[in-house]
Write an enzyme that holds these catalytic residues in place. Structure first.
Site, PDB file in Angstrom:
ATOM      1  N   HIS A 101       0.819  -1.217   0.000  1.00 18.19           N
ATOM      2  CA  HIS A 101       0.000   0.000   0.000  1.00 18.19           C
ATOM      3  C   HIS A 101       0.859   1.275   0.000  1.00 18.19           C
ATOM      4  O   HIS A 101       2.044   1.228  -0.287  1.00 18.19           O
ATOM      5  CB  HIS A 101      -0.992  -0.029   1.157  1.00 18.19           C
ATOM      6  N   GLU A 138      -2.148   0.136   7.986  1.00 17.79           N
ATOM      7  CA  GLU A 138      -1.294  -0.920   7.444  1.00 17.79           C
ATOM      8  C   GLU A 138      -0.147  -0.333   6.641  1.00 17.79           C
ATOM      9  O   GLU A 138       0.983  -0.828   6.685  1.00 17.79           O
ATOM     10  CB  GLU A 138      -2.119  -1.853   6.571  1.00 17.79           C
ATOM     11  N   HIS A 193       2.811  -7.228   4.472  1.00 16.11           N
ATOM     12  CA  HIS A 193       1.428  -6.818   4.689  1.00 16.11           C
ATOM     13  C   HIS A 193       0.977  -7.198   6.090  1.00 16.11           C
ATOM     14  O   HIS A 193       1.692  -7.868   6.841  1.00 16.11           O
ATOM     15  CB  HIS A 193       0.508  -7.498   3.671  1.00 16.11           C
ATOM     16  N   GLU A 271       1.511 -11.936   5.386  1.00 17.55           N
ATOM     17  CA  GLU A 271       0.473 -11.271   6.166  1.00 17.55           C
ATOM     18  C   GLU A 271       0.862 -11.438   7.629  1.00 17.55           C
ATOM     19  O   GLU A 271       0.709 -12.512   8.209  1.00 17.55           O
ATOM     20  CB  GLU A 271      -0.899 -11.887   5.885  1.00 17.55           C
TER      21      GLU A 271
END
Length: 307
Positions: A101, A138, A193, A271
């Site tokens: 992101h 995040e 992430h 993740e």
């Protein structure tokens, strides 16, 4: 956060788009959340710092602080996991780190919602990512962890490239993120992430590519080895459990993520846990725990690169 988490938890996320738990820009969640100020001690810099892997502001001190030693190396320094004898075990290796992101994605819906071809389908260019209940994004988390990871890997001799140079910009698109690793001819690439699932779900998982009749096929086997090494090191180093809601033994195989489908070098997504779970969210906001995550990822990468 990834699309499969959406199916499991009804959390909106798209892709390869940034495999995490976010919404596409312009969605209600992004508008309601508005600008997400970085939590104390995080590195939401405007750029430039990525090249030397050092976070700015309060996080900089934690980068060299007593965060976590290297598992199995009692003589290792806490910040880097190296023995202090001048060894550079990753000399000559190239690692590309993709911090998921970007901090201003939510302000540019037209740009990040643009569809790009990830070979198995068309996906949004990027997503906003998720956030903790108190607004720690995040994007800020992945930027901070990635800088810490870069610093450790460089101290071990690796050449490190990041796919973005700050947390106050937009994108790049998932297709570009894959291309950066390809152009660098990386020995390994990792996309950092954290997920955004229901609050009861917890644990980390590693996402690896599947064969799609495309450019990733020749590196699927190597990516699996990379994923296993990182999973094992992450579990040992952080103490976090395997995901309770995605994958098996913290392993998930995907054919819909552009960052993997378009990669010609061994690549995985990590993740790191569930930002909506109160216990994991609290840990992610601690600089010392983010250092522990970075060190664990570095150890997993080194294990793979030393084969």
């Amino acid at each position: 956060m990834t699309g499969r988490a959406l199916a499991t938890t009804l959390v909106l996320c798209g892709l390869g788009v940034a495999a995490c738990g976010g919404t596409t820009a312009g969605a209600d969640l992004a508008r309601e959340r508005g600008p997400v100020p970085p939590a104390a001690g995080t590195a939401a810099t405007s750029g430039g710092a990525a090249s030397d892997g050092a976070a700015s502001g309060g996080a900089a001190d934690a980068l060299s602080g007593p965060a976590a030693g290297a598992a199995g190396d009692p003589a290792a320094t806490p910040a880097t996991g190296r023995s202090g004898e001048g060894r550079e075990p990753l000399n000559g290796k190239v690692v590309v780190i993709d911090p998921g992101h970007n901090g201003q994605n939510y302000r540019h819906p037209a740009e990040i919602n643009k569809k790009v071809n990830v070979l198995t389908q068309w996906k949004a260019c990027d997503t906003t990512g998720t956030a903790t209940a108190n607004g720690y994004s995040e994007a800020a988390f992945t930027w901070d962890v990635s800088q810490r990871l870069a610093k450790i890997l460089k101290s071990r001799g690796a050449t490190v490239k990041l796919t973005r140079d700050g947390n106050s910009g937009v994108g790049p698109c998932i297709t570009q993120r894959a291309a950066i690793g390809n152009r660098a001819k990386a020995d390994a690439a990792i996309s950092v992430h954290a997920d955004g699932s229901s609050t009861a779900n917890h644990g980390f998982h590693v996402i690896m590519p599947e064969k799609i009749g495309g450019p990733v096929d020749p590196v699927v086997a190597a990516s699996k080895k990379l994923g296993l090494d990182v999973r094992n090191a992450f579990r040992r180093g952080t103490g976090l459990s395997y995901s309770t809601y995605i994958g098996k033994d913290a392993l998930d195989y995907r054919d819909d993520l552009g960052g993997l489908n378009l990669s010609t070098v061994p690549k995985i997504f990590v993740e790191s846990g569930n930002m909506k779970n109160p216990a994991e969210a609290a840990k992610f906001q601690q600089p010392a725990f983010r250092q522990k995550i970075a060190l664990s990822l570095a150890n997993g990468l080194q294990q793979y690169l030393s084969r």
